[in-house]
Design a protein around this motif. Structure first.
Motif, PDB file in Angstrom:
ATOM      1  N   ALA A   1    -154.392  90.221 -29.737  1.00  0.00           N
ATOM      2  CA  ALA A   1    -154.400  91.580 -30.269  1.00  0.00           C
ATOM      3  C   ALA A   1    -153.030  92.227 -30.132  1.00  0.00           C
ATOM      4  O   ALA A   1    -152.548  92.926 -31.035  1.00  0.00           O
ATOM      5  N   ALA A   2    -152.369  92.012 -28.993  1.00  0.00           N
ATOM      6  CA  ALA A   2    -151.040  92.586 -28.799  1.00  0.00           C
ATOM      7  C   ALA A   2    -150.038  92.001 -29.790  1.00  0.00           C
ATOM      8  O   ALA A   2    -149.128  92.694 -30.262  1.00  0.00           O
ATOM      9  N   ALA A   3    -150.202  90.722 -30.131  1.00  0.00           N
ATOM     10  CA  ALA A   3    -149.303  90.093 -31.098  1.00  0.00           C
ATOM     11  C   ALA A   3    -149.395  90.774 -32.458  1.00  0.00           C
ATOM     12  O   ALA A   3    -148.382  90.978 -33.139  1.00  0.00           O
TER      13      ALA A   3
ATOM     14  N   VAL B   1    -155.683  84.482 -19.151  1.00  0.00           N
ATOM     15  CA  VAL B   1    -154.948  84.024 -20.326  1.00  0.00           C
ATOM     16  C   VAL B   1    -153.470  83.837 -19.989  1.00  0.00           C
ATOM     17  O   VAL B   1    -153.000  84.232 -18.922  1.00  0.00           O
ATOM     18  N   GLU B   2    -152.725  83.227 -20.929  1.00  0.00           N
ATOM     19  CA  GLU B   2    -151.291  83.006 -20.766  1.00  0.00           C
ATOM     20  C   GLU B   2    -150.515  83.869 -21.749  1.00  0.00           C
ATOM     21  O   GLU B   2    -151.008  84.220 -22.814  1.00  0.00           O
ATOM     22  N   TYR B   3    -149.259  84.193 -21.375  1.00  0.00           N
ATOM     23  CA  TYR B   3    -148.450  85.115 -22.167  1.00  0.00           C
ATOM     24  C   TYR B   3    -147.221  84.469 -22.792  1.00  0.00           C
ATOM     25  O   TYR B   3    -146.487  85.123 -23.529  1.00  0.00           O
ATOM     26  N   ASP B   4    -146.982  83.187 -22.529  1.00  0.00           N
ATOM     27  CA  ASP B   4    -145.740  82.574 -22.994  1.00  0.00           C
ATOM     28  C   ASP B   4    -145.588  82.634 -24.505  1.00  0.00           C
ATOM     29  O   ASP B   4    -144.527  83.000 -25.019  1.00  0.00           O
ATOM     30  N   ALA B   5    -146.618  82.251 -25.235  1.00  0.00           N
ATOM     31  CA  ALA B   5    -146.518  82.227 -26.692  1.00  0.00           C
ATOM     32  C   ALA B   5    -146.296  83.623 -27.254  1.00  0.00           C
ATOM     33  O   ALA B   5    -145.499  83.810 -28.186  1.00  0.00           O
ATOM     34  N   LEU B   6    -146.981  84.620 -26.699  1.00  0.00           N
ATOM     35  CA  LEU B   6    -146.829  86.000 -27.164  1.00  0.00           C
ATOM     36  C   LEU B   6    -145.407  86.485 -26.990  1.00  0.00           C
ATOM     37  O   LEU B   6    -144.786  87.019 -27.920  1.00  0.00           O
ATOM     38  N   VAL B   7    -144.853  86.296 -25.791  1.00  0.00           N
ATOM     39  CA  VAL B   7    -143.494  86.785 -25.523  1.00  0.00           C
ATOM     40  C   VAL B   7    -142.465  86.015 -26.343  1.00  0.00           C
ATOM     41  O   VAL B   7    -141.542  86.601 -26.913  1.00  0.00           O
ATOM     42  N   ALA B   8    -142.614  84.699 -26.425  1.00  0.00           N
ATOM     43  CA  ALA B   8    -141.657  83.898 -27.185  1.00  0.00           C
ATOM     44  C   ALA B   8    -141.620  84.313 -28.654  1.00  0.00           C
ATOM     45  O   ALA B   8    -140.551  84.387 -29.268  1.00  0.00           O
ATOM     46  N   GLU B   9    -142.790  84.620 -29.214  1.00  0.00           N
ATOM     47  CA  GLU B   9    -142.850  84.977 -30.638  1.00  0.00           C
ATOM     48  C   GLU B   9    -142.209  86.322 -30.931  1.00  0.00           C
ATOM     49  O   GLU B   9    -141.606  86.520 -31.994  1.00  0.00           O
ATOM     50  N   HIS B  10    -142.302  87.253 -29.984  1.00  0.00           N
ATOM     51  CA  HIS B  10    -141.874  88.621 -30.280  1.00  0.00           C
ATOM     52  C   HIS B  10    -140.711  89.105 -29.418  1.00  0.00           C
ATOM     53  O   HIS B  10    -140.409  90.298 -29.419  1.00  0.00           O
ATOM     54  N   ALA B  11    -140.033  88.206 -28.723  1.00  0.00           N
ATOM     55  CA  ALA B  11    -138.940  88.608 -27.833  1.00  0.00           C
ATOM     56  C   ALA B  11    -137.847  89.377 -28.572  1.00  0.00           C
ATOM     57  O   ALA B  11    -137.264  90.327 -28.027  1.00  0.00           O
ATOM     58  N   ASP B  12    -137.582  88.977 -29.830  1.00  0.00           N
ATOM     59  CA  ASP B  12    -136.487  89.628 -30.551  1.00  0.00           C
ATOM     60  C   ASP B  12    -136.827  91.039 -30.996  1.00  0.00           C
ATOM     61  O   ASP B  12    -135.955  91.771 -31.473  1.00  0.00           O
ATOM     62  N   ARG B  13    -138.080  91.473 -30.843  1.00  0.00           N
ATOM     63  CA  ARG B  13    -138.463  92.841 -31.188  1.00  0.00           C
ATOM     64  C   ARG B  13    -138.352  93.795 -30.000  1.00  0.00           C
ATOM     65  O   ARG B  13    -138.471  95.007 -30.178  1.00  0.00           O
ATOM     66  N   LEU B  14    -138.196  93.261 -28.807  1.00  0.00           N
ATOM     67  CA  LEU B  14    -138.355  94.060 -27.600  1.00  0.00           C
ATOM     68  C   LEU B  14    -137.059  94.743 -27.195  1.00  0.00           C
ATOM     69  O   LEU B  14    -136.051  94.083 -26.909  1.00  0.00           O
ATOM     70  N   ARG B  15    -137.088  96.060 -27.143  1.00  0.00           N
ATOM     71  CA  ARG B  15    -135.981  96.841 -26.582  1.00  0.00           C
ATOM     72  C   ARG B  15    -136.085  96.827 -25.054  1.00  0.00           C
ATOM     73  O   ARG B  15    -135.099  96.661 -24.353  1.00  0.00           O
ATOM     74  N   ALA B  16    -137.301  97.023 -24.551  1.00  0.00           N
ATOM     75  CA  ALA B  16    -137.571  97.007 -23.118  1.00  0.00           C
ATOM     76  C   ALA B  16    -139.067  96.828 -22.938  1.00  0.00           C
ATOM     77  O   ALA B  16    -139.851  97.049 -23.866  1.00  0.00           O
ATOM     78  N   VAL B  17    -139.468  96.431 -21.727  1.00  0.00           N
ATOM     79  CA  VAL B  17    -140.880  96.287 -21.396  1.00  0.00           C
ATOM     80  C   VAL B  17    -141.159  97.097 -20.144  1.00  0.00           C
ATOM     81  O   VAL B  17    -140.465  96.958 -19.129  1.00  0.00           O
ATOM     82  N   VAL B  18    -142.184  97.964 -20.227  1.00  0.00           N
ATOM     83  CA  VAL B  18    -142.627  98.757 -19.087  1.00  0.00           C
ATOM     84  C   VAL B  18    -143.943  98.161 -18.606  1.00  0.00           C
ATOM     85  O   VAL B  18    -144.896  98.042 -19.379  1.00  0.00           O
ATOM     86  N   LEU B  19    -143.996  97.789 -17.328  1.00  0.00           N
ATOM     87  CA  LEU B  19    -145.164  97.100 -16.795  1.00  0.00           C
ATOM     88  C   LEU B  19    -146.123  98.060 -16.109  1.00  0.00           C
ATOM     89  O   LEU B  19    -145.724  98.856 -15.252  1.00  0.00           O
ATOM     90  N   ILE B  20    -147.396  97.981 -16.497  1.00  0.00           N
ATOM     91  CA  ILE B  20    -148.489  98.612 -15.769  1.00  0.00           C
ATOM     92  C   ILE B  20    -149.390  97.484 -15.285  1.00  0.00           C
ATOM     93  O   ILE B  20    -149.172  96.331 -15.594  1.00  0.00           O
ATOM     94  N   GLY B  21    -150.421  97.819 -14.522  1.00  0.00           N
ATOM     95  CA  GLY B  21    -151.339  96.788 -14.054  1.00  0.00           C
ATOM     96  C   GLY B  21    -151.134  96.470 -12.590  1.00  0.00           C
ATOM     97  O   GLY B  21    -150.025  96.556 -12.050  1.00  0.00           O
ATOM     98  N   ALA B  22    -152.221  96.097 -11.939  1.00  0.00           N
ATOM     99  CA  ALA B  22    -152.169  95.808 -10.506  1.00  0.00           C
ATOM    100  C   ALA B  22    -151.447  94.503 -10.213  1.00  0.00           C
ATOM    101  O   ALA B  22    -150.840  94.356  -9.158  1.00  0.00           O
TER     102      ALA B  22
END
Length: 506
Positions: A368-370, A390-411
């Motif tokens: 969904a995030a993709a 779940v794993e996040y490698d494919a998601l991040v690899a596919e969209h890394a060039d769109r990312l200005r920054a990432v803000v992390l929430i979650g425990a």
């Protein structure tokens, strides 16, 4: 012991049947209420002794004979009813097959149904019209699609309602005094796991991606649960031509003789498909001369303000379902124009200083995030939460060039952080400062720490964003580590953004 598998129809003899209902949420309450009305002897079990559950328990005791067992440990054993073993368990979808009570029922040969199975069995009632069912599942896009289908059906003058996992319990619709022409049923993999005899008019799988591995035990089991939706389909088994696994599900399904396989695609449709052609949504499935012609259903603009590729696919899937019922083409168009997107799904919250703020709290998994990330060019991404294995490698690899920054929430964002280090090492990663939930789970939301996390995340995103960027809250994870629900998480984001907007512009 009576055999509940022989009971079909509202007017069958359900009286005195000993039934355990697990869970006292929306679907559990609806199931218990229905069974009491049918005359069954009901015991409800829920491990959460909350004030809300106590109020629901009081209501059930008022309407009929029911014992309510609340509190820790109650869900760990199969209760007796009038000193005898239950004859049926009706479970809420959150209870997985390995849960002790469910496992004990299975080992004892006691049928375990979900509320959807019960609804299918009691849908026919003397003196009331029986609705046709159009059913749909998928990893993402389900609620959008069933809501679009509901709007199309209503545009055709039909009494229709989207039910199931979308929020309205299906048994509440079954008991509606007026009845419905059509129910559009959103089904989760959990619900499908406990559904056995449903035979819908049309069924669809939107897409499949890794999700709920913790509940099902493996991705293969999750996929198998989704595939059950096609079993016994009577008119149209709708698959995603751009996701071949869904076509294989149709090929492997035991459908009713004469049922057709209907594809949907965001490309040009082949015969027996709906798809896109020169900016138009077209139908090459539900017409006689489908080899040589197509029917215009709508335009891209009719899909709405956010006509991203995945949203067009949702519209086409909805069209394929309702066309199986016979809805005319102009009602598909009118329904799309009338459709109002729900909250928390690529929801525009604010725009200032050429920065767009988007709430997609319903993006509870990487797939969904993709879809969200792929809709925008330059993104400050707010992400993290309960990963569900779940794993996040494919998601991040596919969209890394769109990312200005990432803000992390979650425990616990360790897996997401690892994927970012591996596939987007140059992207700044900004952890929100309030991240400890003390292991409290959803109740932690009441202390306000989840709200504080989101407020901090919005502040960090505002500092990182530049003109032309989109700040996208699409967590790619469930919410229950810091919030009671994805809706509460989305509302916390909306409130934090509104607070930011109330300050003077930079």
């Amino acid at each position: 012991m009576a055999d509940p598998n022989r009971l079909n129809g509202w007017d069958a003899d359900w009286s005195g049947l000993r039934v355990v209902v697990t869970g006292l949420g929306l679907s559990g309450f609806s199931a218990a209420d229905t069974l009491i009305e049918l005359g069954a002897r009901v015991v409800v079990v829920d491990g959460n002794d909350s004030e809300e559950n106590r109020q629901r328990a009081d209501t059930l005791r008022i309407v009929g004979a029911a014992d309510i067992l609340l509190g820790a440990g109650q869900q760990d054993q199969l209760p007796l009813i009038d000193g005898e073993a239950p004859e049926l368990v009706v479970t809420s979808p959150g209870w997985n097959p390995r849960q002790p009570l469910i496992a004990a029922a299975t080992d004892a040969g006691i049928p375990v149904w979900g509320d959807v199975e019960l609804a299918w069995r009691v849908r026919e009632r003397e003196g009331r019209r029986t609705a046709e069912w159009l059913v749909l599942t998928g990893t993402n896009g389900k609620t959008t699609t069933v809501s679009m289908a509901e709007s199309m059906l209503r545009a055709a003058g039909l009494r229709a309602l989207a039910v199931g996992n979308v929020g309205t319990p299906i048994l509440d619709a079954i008991r509606d005094p007026q009845g419905f022409d059509v129910l559009v049923v959103e089904l989760s993999s959990f619900q499908l796991h406990y559904t056995y005899t449903m035979s819908p008019l049309a069924s669809a799988v939107l897409n499949i991606a890794e999700d709920h591995v913790d509940w099902h035990g493996s991705f293969e089991e999750y996929q198998a649960a989704k595939a059950r939706i096609y079993e016994r389909t009577r008119v149209a088994a709708v698959f995603n031509a751009d996701a071949p696994v869904t076509m294989r599900m149709v090929e492997d399904a035991d459908v009713v003789e004469g049922c057709r396989a209907i594809g949907f695609t965001t490309g040009v449709p082949a015969r027996s498909m709906v798809g896109l052609a020169e900016g138009l949504l077209v139908d090459r499935a539900y017409l006689e001369d489908r080899a040589n012609s197509a029917i215009e259903l709508a335009t891209i603009d009719d899909v709405g303000e956010v006509a991203a590729r995945h949203n067009v696919a949702n519209a086409l899937a909805a069209a394929a379902l309702v066309r199986a019922y016979g809805v005319p083409a102009d009602a598909v168009r009118d329904g799309l124009r009338a459709y109002q997107p729900g909250d928390h799904r690529i929801q525009a919250v604010a725009r200032r200083d050429d920065i767009l703020w988007i709430n997609d709290s319903k993006a509870t998994n990487p797939h969904a995030a993709a879809a969200s990330l792929g809709s925008f060019r330059s993104v400050v991404w707010i992400a993290g939460g309960l990963s569900k294995g779940v794993e996040y490698d494919a998601l991040v690899a596919e969209h890394a060039d769109r990312l200005r920054a990432v803000v992390l929430i979650g425990a616990n964002t360790d897996d997401l952080e690892a994927a970012l280090r591996e596939h987007a090492p140059d992207v700044p990663v900004l952890p929100a400062s309030v991240r400890d939930t003390g292991g409290a789970g959803p109740s932690d939301a009441s202390t306000g720490s989840g709200v504080r996390v989101m407020a901090q995340a919005v502040e960090l995103a505002a500092e990182a964003a530049q003109p032309g960027d989109t700040v996208l809250m699409a967590p790619a994870a469930a919410s229950m580590d810091q919030f009671a629900s994805y809706a509460q998480r989305g509302n916390a984001f909306i409130e934090a953004v509104r607070g930011l907007m109330e300050r003077p512009a930079s």
